[in-house]
Design a protein around this motif. Sequence first.
Motif, PDB file in Angstrom:
ATOM      1  N   GLY A   1       0.925  -0.974   0.145  1.00 16.66           N
ATOM      2  CA  GLY A   1      -0.022   0.178  -0.262  1.00 16.66           C
ATOM      3  C   GLY A   1       1.050   0.951   0.049  1.00 16.66           C
ATOM      4  N   PHE A   2       1.586   1.182   0.878  1.00 16.82           N
ATOM      5  CA  PHE A   2       2.938   2.798   0.812  1.00 16.82           C
ATOM      6  C   PHE A   2       3.541   2.412  -0.902  1.00 16.82           C
ATOM      7  CE2 PHE A   2       7.505   3.455   1.139  1.00 16.82           C
ATOM      8  CZ  PHE A   2       7.287   4.664   0.629  1.00 16.82           C
ATOM      9  N   TYR A   3       4.033   1.507  -0.983  1.00 13.44           N
ATOM     10  CA  TYR A   3       4.552   1.786  -2.252  1.00 13.44           C
ATOM     11  C   TYR A   3       3.771   2.128  -3.384  1.00 13.44           C
ATOM     12  CZ  TYR A   3       8.332  -1.565  -1.650  1.00 13.44           C
ATOM     13  OH  TYR A   3       9.806  -1.985  -1.313  1.00 13.44           O
ATOM     14  N   LEU A   4       2.337   2.120  -3.438  1.00 13.67           N
ATOM     15  CA  LEU A   4       1.181   2.211  -4.263  1.00 13.67           C
ATOM     16  C   LEU A   4       0.715   3.917  -3.996  1.00 13.67           C
ATOM     17  CD1 LEU A   4      -1.324  -0.129  -4.840  1.00 13.67           C
ATOM     18  CD2 LEU A   4       0.206   0.831  -6.209  1.00 13.67           C
ATOM     19  N   LEU A   5       1.285   4.418  -2.353  1.00 14.21           N
ATOM     20  CA  LEU A   5       0.633   5.854  -2.139  1.00 14.21           C
ATOM     21  C   LEU A   5       1.590   6.517  -2.085  1.00 14.21           C
ATOM     22  CD1 LEU A   5      -1.585   5.443   1.245  1.00 14.21           C
ATOM     23  CD2 LEU A   5      -2.118   6.174  -0.673  1.00 14.21           C
ATOM     24  N   ALA A   6       2.931   6.354  -2.583  1.00 18.98           N
ATOM     25  CA  ALA A   6       4.280   6.758  -2.696  1.00 18.98           C
ATOM     26  C   ALA A   6       4.189   7.416  -4.614  1.00 18.98           C
ATOM     27  CB  ALA A   6       5.392   6.441  -2.183  1.00 18.98           C
ATOM     28  N   ALA A   7       3.862   5.566  -5.480  1.00 18.18           N
ATOM     29  CA  ALA A   7       3.984   5.962  -6.596  1.00 18.18           C
ATOM     30  C   ALA A   7       3.078   6.879  -7.140  1.00 18.18           C
ATOM     31  CB  ALA A   7       4.119   4.541  -7.069  1.00 18.18           C
ATOM     32  N   ARG A   8       2.098   6.928  -6.779  1.00 15.89           N
ATOM     33  CA  ARG A   8       0.533   7.700  -7.323  1.00 15.89           C
ATOM     34  C   ARG A   8       1.266   9.910  -6.855  1.00 15.89           C
ATOM     35  NH1 ARG A   8      -4.931   5.092  -5.730  1.00 15.89           N
ATOM     36  NH2 ARG A   8      -4.600   3.569  -6.796  1.00 15.89           N
ATOM     37  N   ALA A   9       2.255   9.442  -6.019  1.00 15.90           N
ATOM     38  CA  ALA A   9       2.736  10.454  -5.644  1.00 15.90           C
ATOM     39  C   ALA A   9       4.325  10.695  -6.181  1.00 15.90           C
ATOM     40  CB  ALA A   9       3.330  11.106  -3.510  1.00 15.90           C
ATOM     41  N   ASP A  10       5.034  10.074  -6.665  1.00 23.25           N
ATOM     42  CA  ASP A  10       5.949  10.364  -7.360  1.00 23.25           C
ATOM     43  C   ASP A  10       5.856  11.107  -9.261  1.00 23.25           C
ATOM     44  OD1 ASP A  10       8.417   9.616  -9.399  1.00 23.25           O
ATOM     45  OD2 ASP A  10       8.736   9.787  -7.590  1.00 23.25           O
ATOM     46  N   ASP A  11       5.458  12.163  -9.140  1.00 16.94           N
ATOM     47  CA  ASP A  11       5.799  13.192 -10.678  1.00 16.94           C
ATOM     48  C   ASP A  11       6.321  12.227 -11.511  1.00 16.94           C
ATOM     49  OD1 ASP A  11       4.285  15.131  -8.770  1.00 16.94           O
ATOM     50  OD2 ASP A  11       6.117  16.398  -9.551  1.00 16.94           O
ATOM     51  N   GLU A  12       7.729  11.587 -11.954  1.00 16.83           N
ATOM     52  CA  GLU A  12       8.021  10.630 -13.142  1.00 16.83           C
ATOM     53  C   GLU A  12       7.895   9.712 -13.417  1.00 16.83           C
ATOM     54  OE1 GLU A  12      12.465   8.644 -13.731  1.00 16.83           O
ATOM     55  OE2 GLU A  12      11.945   9.941 -11.887  1.00 16.83           O
TER      56      GLU A  12
END
Length: 149
Positions: free
Chosen positions: A59-70
């Motif tokens: 879940g953290f990975y998904l949240l962080a990936a969604r917040a990653d501009d690249e």
Amino acid sequence: AHHPVKLEYPLTLELDGATWNGRADRIDQPSPGILRIVDHKTSASIASQRDAANSLQLGFYLLAARADDELSAVGTASLAELWYPAAKEKNFRRSFSVDQLPSVRDTLVEIGVGIRAENWDPISGTHCGRCAVRRVCPLWPEGEEGFIP
């Protein structure tokens, strides 16, 4: 097999004053506009589908990936899976349930508040069976004598 978009990709997420960091083993694009986060596990024993569906790590990975501009420029992080390549089972993948994202976010915020407050009260759960410090944990009979009430 899908071509990886990123390997060993660092992910960071700011939540309610806490910074969370991690590293995704693999991020690929199974279809246009969709990103999948993969965490490779070295164990031959596979997590239950229920544990994977509720995985704080995935879940953290998904949240962080969604917040990653690249990453957002490539697609939306919509899938996250644990892969167990050493497992003898044919189905060696376990998937995160995206509808758990609000719960994961709430849990990360709660943990961040506890860390900032220096609240180290143990919390029991399915992880206790494989916890490396259970022998000194006050929640378990074998760990009680190490603590003064």
